[in-house]
Design a protein around this motif. Structure first.
Motif, PDB file in Angstrom:
ATOM      1  N   ILE A 331      11.279  30.680  -8.686  1.00  0.00           N
ATOM      2  CA  ILE A 331      10.365  30.090  -7.686  1.00  0.00           C
ATOM      3  C   ILE A 331       9.081  30.926  -7.614  1.00  0.00           C
ATOM      4  CG2 ILE A 331      10.038  29.597  -5.230  1.00  0.00           C
ATOM      5  CD1 ILE A 331      13.018  28.960  -5.023  1.00  0.00           C
ATOM      6  N   GLU A 332       9.262  32.246  -7.518  1.00  0.00           N
ATOM      7  CA  GLU A 332       8.091  33.140  -7.394  1.00  0.00           C
ATOM      8  C   GLU A 332       7.152  32.978  -8.588  1.00  0.00           C
ATOM      9  OE1 GLU A 332       7.355  35.812  -5.220  1.00  0.00           O
ATOM     10  OE2 GLU A 332       9.051  35.653  -3.838  1.00  0.00           O
ATOM     11  N   GLU A 333       7.749  32.906  -9.789  1.00  0.00           N
ATOM     12  CA  GLU A 333       6.911  32.931 -10.997  1.00  0.00           C
ATOM     13  C   GLU A 333       6.396  31.559 -11.419  1.00  0.00           C
ATOM     14  OE1 GLU A 333       9.186  34.933 -14.019  1.00  0.00           O
ATOM     15  OE2 GLU A 333       8.997  36.871 -12.997  1.00  0.00           O
ATOM     16  N   ASN A 334       7.133  30.508 -11.084  1.00  0.00           N
ATOM     17  CA  ASN A 334       6.770  29.203 -11.647  1.00  0.00           C
ATOM     18  C   ASN A 334       6.500  28.098 -10.637  1.00  0.00           C
ATOM     19  OD1 ASN A 334       7.276  29.784 -14.620  1.00  0.00           O
ATOM     20  ND2 ASN A 334       9.205  30.415 -13.695  1.00  0.00           N
ATOM     21  N   ILE A 335       7.026  28.248  -9.412  1.00  0.00           N
ATOM     22  CA  ILE A 335       6.817  27.142  -8.463  1.00  0.00           C
ATOM     23  C   ILE A 335       5.706  27.493  -7.458  1.00  0.00           C
ATOM     24  CG2 ILE A 335       7.897  25.667  -6.707  1.00  0.00           C
ATOM     25  CD1 ILE A 335      10.472  25.782  -8.359  1.00  0.00           C
ATOM     26  N   LEU A 336       5.735  28.709  -6.925  1.00  0.00           N
ATOM     27  CA  LEU A 336       4.673  29.086  -5.971  1.00  0.00           C
ATOM     28  C   LEU A 336       3.270  29.006  -6.603  1.00  0.00           C
ATOM     29  CD1 LEU A 336       6.188  31.993  -3.812  1.00  0.00           C
ATOM     30  CD2 LEU A 336       6.391  29.530  -3.539  1.00  0.00           C
ATOM     31  N   PRO A 337       3.124  29.395  -7.890  1.00  0.00           N
ATOM     32  CA  PRO A 337       1.778  29.303  -8.475  1.00  0.00           C
ATOM     33  C   PRO A 337       1.215  27.876  -8.543  1.00  0.00           C
ATOM     34  CG  PRO A 337       3.169  30.729  -9.801  1.00  0.00           C
ATOM     35  CD  PRO A 337       4.057  30.087  -8.793  1.00  0.00           C
ATOM     36  N   VAL A 338       2.076  26.876  -8.417  1.00  0.00           N
ATOM     37  CA  VAL A 338       1.580  25.491  -8.444  1.00  0.00           C
ATOM     38  C   VAL A 338       0.601  25.279  -7.279  1.00  0.00           C
ATOM     39  CG1 VAL A 338       2.212  23.042  -8.260  1.00  0.00           C
ATOM     40  CG2 VAL A 338       3.683  24.621  -9.552  1.00  0.00           C
ATOM     41  N   ASP A 339       0.930  25.849  -6.124  1.00  0.00           N
ATOM     42  CA  ASP A 339       0.019  25.802  -4.966  1.00  0.00           C
ATOM     43  C   ASP A 339       0.477  26.891  -4.002  1.00  0.00           C
ATOM     44  OD1 ASP A 339      -1.767  23.306  -3.300  1.00  0.00           O
ATOM     45  OD2 ASP A 339      -1.058  25.121  -2.293  1.00  0.00           O
ATOM     46  N   ARG A 340      -0.421  27.782  -3.676  1.00  0.00           N
ATOM     47  CA  ARG A 340      -0.046  28.957  -2.882  1.00  0.00           C
ATOM     48  C   ARG A 340       0.370  28.608  -1.450  1.00  0.00           C
ATOM     49  NH1 ARG A 340       2.234  32.996  -5.401  1.00  0.00           N
ATOM     50  NH2 ARG A 340       1.324  33.075  -7.456  1.00  0.00           N
ATOM     51  N   ARG A 341       0.180  27.377  -1.054  1.00  0.00           N
ATOM     52  CA  ARG A 341       0.635  27.002   0.306  1.00  0.00           C
ATOM     53  C   ARG A 341       2.125  26.657   0.333  1.00  0.00           C
ATOM     54  NH1 ARG A 341      -3.506  22.272   1.231  1.00  0.00           N
ATOM     55  NH2 ARG A 341      -3.053  22.129  -0.999  1.00  0.00           N
ATOM     56  N   ILE A 342       2.750  26.567  -0.836  1.00  0.00           N
ATOM     57  CA  ILE A 342       4.187  26.260  -0.883  1.00  0.00           C
ATOM     58  C   ILE A 342       4.963  27.463  -0.350  1.00  0.00           C
ATOM     59  CG2 ILE A 342       6.155  25.760  -2.407  1.00  0.00           C
ATOM     60  CD1 ILE A 342       4.158  24.453  -4.353  1.00  0.00           C
ATOM     61  N   GLU A 343       5.963  27.211   0.493  1.00  0.00           N
ATOM     62  CA  GLU A 343       6.808  28.303   0.997  1.00  0.00           C
ATOM     63  C   GLU A 343       8.241  28.073   0.518  1.00  0.00           C
ATOM     64  OE1 GLU A 343       6.533  28.499   5.247  1.00  0.00           O
ATOM     65  OE2 GLU A 343       4.349  28.737   5.199  1.00  0.00           O
ATOM     66  N   TYR A 344       9.038  29.123   0.528  1.00  0.00           N
ATOM     67  CA  TYR A 344      10.450  28.932   0.188  1.00  0.00           C
ATOM     68  C   TYR A 344      11.308  29.879   1.011  1.00  0.00           C
ATOM     69  CZ  TYR A 344      10.924  33.239  -2.553  1.00  0.00           C
ATOM     70  OH  TYR A 344      11.008  34.547  -2.938  1.00  0.00           O
ATOM     71  N   ARG A 345      12.567  29.478   1.205  1.00  0.00           N
ATOM     72  CA  ARG A 345      13.511  30.340   1.927  1.00  0.00           C
ATOM     73  C   ARG A 345      14.928  29.871   1.616  1.00  0.00           C
ATOM     74  NH1 ARG A 345      10.365  27.206   5.430  1.00  0.00           N
ATOM     75  NH2 ARG A 345      11.780  25.462   5.691  1.00  0.00           N
ATOM     76  N   GLY A 346      15.876  30.757   1.840  1.00  0.00           N
ATOM     77  CA  GLY A 346      17.266  30.378   1.624  1.00  0.00           C
ATOM     78  C   GLY A 346      18.168  31.575   1.506  1.00  0.00           C
ATOM     79  N   ARG A 347      19.381  31.313   1.091  1.00  0.00           N
ATOM     80  CA  ARG A 347      20.391  32.368   0.878  1.00  0.00           C
ATOM     81  C   ARG A 347      21.392  31.866  -0.140  1.00  0.00           C
ATOM     82  NH1 ARG A 347      23.664  34.164   5.865  1.00  0.00           N
ATOM     83  NH2 ARG A 347      24.878  35.178   4.237  1.00  0.00           N
ATOM     84  N   GLY A 348      21.832  32.748  -1.022  1.00  0.00           N
ATOM     85  CA  GLY A 348      22.854  32.346  -1.990  1.00  0.00           C
ATOM     86  C   GLY A 348      22.344  31.226  -2.866  1.00  0.00           C
ATOM     87  N   LEU A 349      23.072  30.132  -2.918  1.00  0.00           N
ATOM     88  CA  LEU A 349      22.601  28.992  -3.708  1.00  0.00           C
ATOM     89  C   LEU A 349      22.234  27.804  -2.819  1.00  0.00           C
ATOM     90  CD1 LEU A 349      24.526  29.008  -7.109  1.00  0.00           C
ATOM     91  CD2 LEU A 349      22.080  29.332  -6.672  1.00  0.00           C
ATOM     92  N   ILE A 350      21.587  28.115  -1.705  1.00  0.00           N
ATOM     93  CA  ILE A 350      20.917  27.059  -0.943  1.00  0.00           C
ATOM     94  C   ILE A 350      19.503  27.559  -0.671  1.00  0.00           C
ATOM     95  CG2 ILE A 350      21.973  27.856   1.256  1.00  0.00           C
ATOM     96  CD1 ILE A 350      21.721  24.831   2.143  1.00  0.00           C
ATOM     97  N   TYR A 351      18.545  26.929  -1.328  1.00  0.00           N
ATOM     98  CA  TYR A 351      17.141  27.312  -1.168  1.00  0.00           C
ATOM     99  C   TYR A 351      16.302  26.085  -0.889  1.00  0.00           C
ATOM    100  CZ  TYR A 351      17.125  32.294  -1.750  1.00  0.00           C
ATOM    101  OH  TYR A 351      17.294  33.631  -1.508  1.00  0.00           O
ATOM    102  N   GLY A 352      15.303  26.275  -0.050  1.00  0.00           N
ATOM    103  CA  GLY A 352      14.397  25.179   0.273  1.00  0.00           C
ATOM    104  C   GLY A 352      12.997  25.498  -0.216  1.00  0.00           C
ATOM    105  N   ILE A 353      12.346  24.493  -0.798  1.00  0.00           N
ATOM    106  CA  ILE A 353      10.937  24.635  -1.180  1.00  0.00           C
ATOM    107  C   ILE A 353      10.156  23.785  -0.189  1.00  0.00           C
ATOM    108  CG2 ILE A 353       9.265  24.469  -3.059  1.00  0.00           C
ATOM    109  CD1 ILE A 353      11.415  25.642  -4.485  1.00  0.00           C
ATOM    110  N   ASP A 354       9.344  24.453   0.612  1.00  0.00           N
ATOM    111  CA  ASP A 354       8.733  23.801   1.776  1.00  0.00           C
ATOM    112  C   ASP A 354       7.281  23.410   1.476  1.00  0.00           C
ATOM    113  OD1 ASP A 354       7.788  23.074   4.255  1.00  0.00           O
ATOM    114  OD2 ASP A 354       8.874  24.651   5.328  1.00  0.00           O
ATOM    115  N   PHE A 355       7.021  22.099   1.534  1.00  0.00           N
ATOM    116  CA  PHE A 355       5.679  21.587   1.245  1.00  0.00           C
ATOM    117  C   PHE A 355       4.922  21.221   2.528  1.00  0.00           C
ATOM    118  CE2 PHE A 355       8.178  20.838  -2.582  1.00  0.00           C
ATOM    119  CZ  PHE A 355       7.309  21.291  -3.575  1.00  0.00           C
TER     120      PHE A 355
END
Ligand SMILES: Cc1ncc(COP(=O)(O)O)c(C=O)c1O
Length: 418
Positions: A331-355
């Protein structure tokens, strides 16, 4: 017009997001009737931690069926139930120092929540239960009362009783002392609220938008409940059974809830099953006081028991922790760079990409999840206005599969955001 449109109720939901007809499934893939495979980052909303048709679990179920094992027995004693109770107690509860009685409320998660609420009110002789803004606890009336989303609440057609919502440390309340506030409500005899029988919480609000609380928050909640004689109910229906990298999501905080609800992946293979765990002194039920026909799905006992083998033999909890690092890095290397306003959070294998910061209406996240599906990935959304893409793969997913799904998200987001 398909038979689904013609005959099935308008209430159906997931089939609208994933408009194909599925036929079979294996591991982390679902296949439609034309043979196209889709990588599953939804896992039956958390019911498929061990993957689709896990071969070991299927083998145990097949053996049981071939033997003529009992399939329905109400809550009578059976060999299948005995084995599950023994193994769950020995392999899950005891090693964690947990002393719980186990109740089989009825097949689904909402039934476990209902029975927890009933029991809490019976034990404490008080009506109110505190739940949190953003919470999801199910759709039957008692559980729906503790589910905060206005849309399904409005469908109840009757007042929803007995729940007071408290602020959850997120969004508007992120920097607010939510536990301090709850304490004030309890202690102030002018707060207008009675002391609750129980407080019910998810340690990661899943439907609420993948919102984890930190360990200190949970510890303070436990202390507050102890101080005021309030029962703490942790709803681990979606994020229990290993999802966070621990079997129970509250283990990291070192707290012991008074009651725990489990469902979804406890059944191992996706069969309906739910449990209410309660401290022994709380088990004041009279016989048949909370009854039901389907409170012991025998095949689910067999699958649930086999799943405990898979959990141990594959060192699944360690695998989850390793895969979590893969998710974060990707996420840090490939998804956040798509747009710096994208946020993410989670634990283990449940993660959310917040638009949300890009589009609070949820339309953008909707387009991205649709594009993901066109590109071969099943992924759902959650949170206010469904602005959060929810990464929820089977826990048995390989690193390669995980990265290929994450790549579909990155590519789809790029395609839509531009
Ligand atoms: C935390 C939580 N509690 C309760 C439920 C209700 O479970 P079920 O849909 O099996 O009734 C869900 C379902 O998503 C859930 O995520």
């Amino acid at each position: 017009m398909s038979i689904f449109d013609q005959v099935e109720s308008e209430v159906r939901s997931y089939c609208r997001s994933f408009p194909v007809v599925f036929d079979r499934s294996e591991g982390c893939y679902m296949y439609d009737e034309n043979g196209r495979g889709y990588l599953d980052f939804f896992s039956g909303a958390g019911a498929l931690n061990y993957g689709h048709n896990n071969p070991y679990i299927i083998e145990k179920m097949t053996e049981y069926l071939a033997h003529g094992g009992i399939l329905h027995a109400l809550d009578m004693n059976t060999v299948a139930k005995r084995k599950f109770l023994e193994d769950f107690n020995e392999r899950i509860l005891k090693p964690r120092g947990l002393d719980y009685k186990i109740m089989f409320p009825a097949p689904t998660g909402t039934n476990a929540v209902e029975s927890a609420f009933k029991l809490a009110r019976k034990v404490k002789g008080r009506q109110t239960i505190f739940a949190f803004q953003g919470a999801f606890h199910g759709m039957s009336l008692g559980a729906l009362a503790a589910t905060s989303h206005a849309y399904p609440r409005a469908a109840s057609g009757t007042p929803l009783y007995g729940i007071t919502f408290m602020p959850y440390p997120f969004g508007f309340n992120k920097s607010f002392d939510t536990i301090g506030y709850i304490e004030n409500v309890i202690e102030d005899d002018h707060s207008g609220s009675e002391v609750p029988a129980a407080i019910v919480a998810e340690t990661v609000q899943a439907e609420g938008g993948i919102i984890p609380v930190d360990v200190q928050w949970l510890q303070r909640l436990r202390k507050l409940c102890d101080k005021h004689g309030i029962l703490l109910i942790i709803d681990d229906i979606q994020i229990g059974c290993g999802r966070t990298g621990e079997f129970f999501s509250f283990e990291k905080a070192g707290i012991v809830p008074d009651m725990v609800t489990l469902s979804k992946s406890i059944g191992g293979i996706g069969l309906p099953m739910s449990l209410l765990l309660m401290k022994p002194e709380l088990d004041i039920w009279g016989p048949a006081e909370h009854n039901g026909t389907f409170r012991g799905n025998q095949l689910a006992f067999v699958a649930a028991d086999a799943a405990l083998d898979v959990l141990e033999d594959t060192k699944l909890l360690d695998h989850v922790k390793e895969m979590e690092q893969v998710v974060i890095k990707y996420i840090e290397e490939n998804i956040l760079p798509v747009d710096r306003r994208i946020e993410y959070r989670g634990r283990g294998l449940i993660y959310g990409i917040d638009f949300t910061a890009l589009d609070p209406s949820g339309a953008l996240a909707g387009k991205i999840s649709k594009k993901c599906f066109e590109n071969g990935l099943i992924i759902e959304r959650s949170g206010r206005n469904d602005t959060v893409l929810k990464i929820l793969p089977p826990l048995v997913i390989t690193e390669e599969e995980l990265k290929s799904g994450l790549k579909i998200i990155a590519d789809s987001a790029k395609e839509i955001i531009g």
